[in-house]
Scaffold this active site. Sequence first.
Site, PDB file in Angstrom:
ATOM      1  N   VAL A 118      41.992  41.995  46.607  1.00  0.00           N
ATOM      2  CA  VAL A 118      40.764  42.217  46.921  1.00  0.00           C
ATOM      3  C   VAL A 118      39.954  40.821  46.301  1.00  0.00           C
ATOM      4  O   VAL A 118      40.275  40.453  45.399  1.00  0.00           O
ATOM      5  CB  VAL A 118      40.060  43.339  46.329  1.00  0.00           C
ATOM      6  N   CYS A 119      39.407  40.306  47.346  1.00  0.00           N
ATOM      7  CA  CYS A 119      38.509  38.954  47.110  1.00  0.00           C
ATOM      8  C   CYS A 119      39.550  38.051  46.793  1.00  0.00           C
ATOM      9  O   CYS A 119      40.227  37.907  47.186  1.00  0.00           O
ATOM     10  CB  CYS A 119      37.424  39.553  46.175  1.00  0.00           C
ATOM     11  N   THR A 120      38.959  37.244  45.596  1.00  0.00           N
ATOM     12  CA  THR A 120      39.802  35.996  45.236  1.00  0.00           C
ATOM     13  C   THR A 120      41.026  36.483  44.754  1.00  0.00           C
ATOM     14  O   THR A 120      41.699  35.523  44.261  1.00  0.00           O
ATOM     15  CB  THR A 120      38.853  35.131  44.348  1.00  0.00           C
TER      16      THR A 120
END
Length: 229
Positions: free
Chosen positions: A105-107
């Site tokens: 998720v995300c970075t």
Amino acid sequence: MAAELISLVKIGLLVFPNIQQLDLTGPYEVFSSAQGTQVYLIWKDKNPVVSSSGLTFFPTNTFEDCPQLDVICVPGGGVNPLLHDEDVLQFVRGQAENAKYITSVCTGALVLGAAGLLVGKRASTHWNALDFLTVLGAEPVKERIVRDGNIITAGGVTSGIDFGLAMLAEIFGQKEAETVQLTLEYAPSPPFSSGTPEDASFDVVDSGRERLSASRQAREAIFARWPEK
């Protein structure tokens, strides 16, 4: 009872200092609300871990005692130290060898990339880090959820909820995913249309970039040296 425990889908989320808590808690809430899952929070030790917003988490398992996971998920946030932390990268690589799904998720996608798992793969991450995926050998895709084989990456922060529901549909079928969505009353209707750089005004985009500039600059420094690794 033993047979039931064996059949549980084992889902592990990495938890680490300065994690973006919603990257973790969004999918965690979705996964833990499903029938037939066992969800783990994993770190190097079981000492409390403080998120970027100050919320504290308690890992349930260490790298050493974590079982083989069906789904490994790396959330984002303060991932910069993890990009050259061989203990973390080796754990992710080791779990990825036999996990059914390798996710982020995300970075958190940058950690998968640093572990060498995104070479030649389509992947997504937060809009302010999307270009770094190219340095890691991935093909950046600006979408909420991107799947390439058994690697599934989600965009920034709140996309973790959508990602969690998509994973439940993949594993258990759409009915279970929709049931969880209903029990959580997940029916987003934000008061503003500024959730992406394309939708936000120029002033808001500038403000957002300024707010994220410190972590952005730190990552630029890391990836400027990346070919030397």
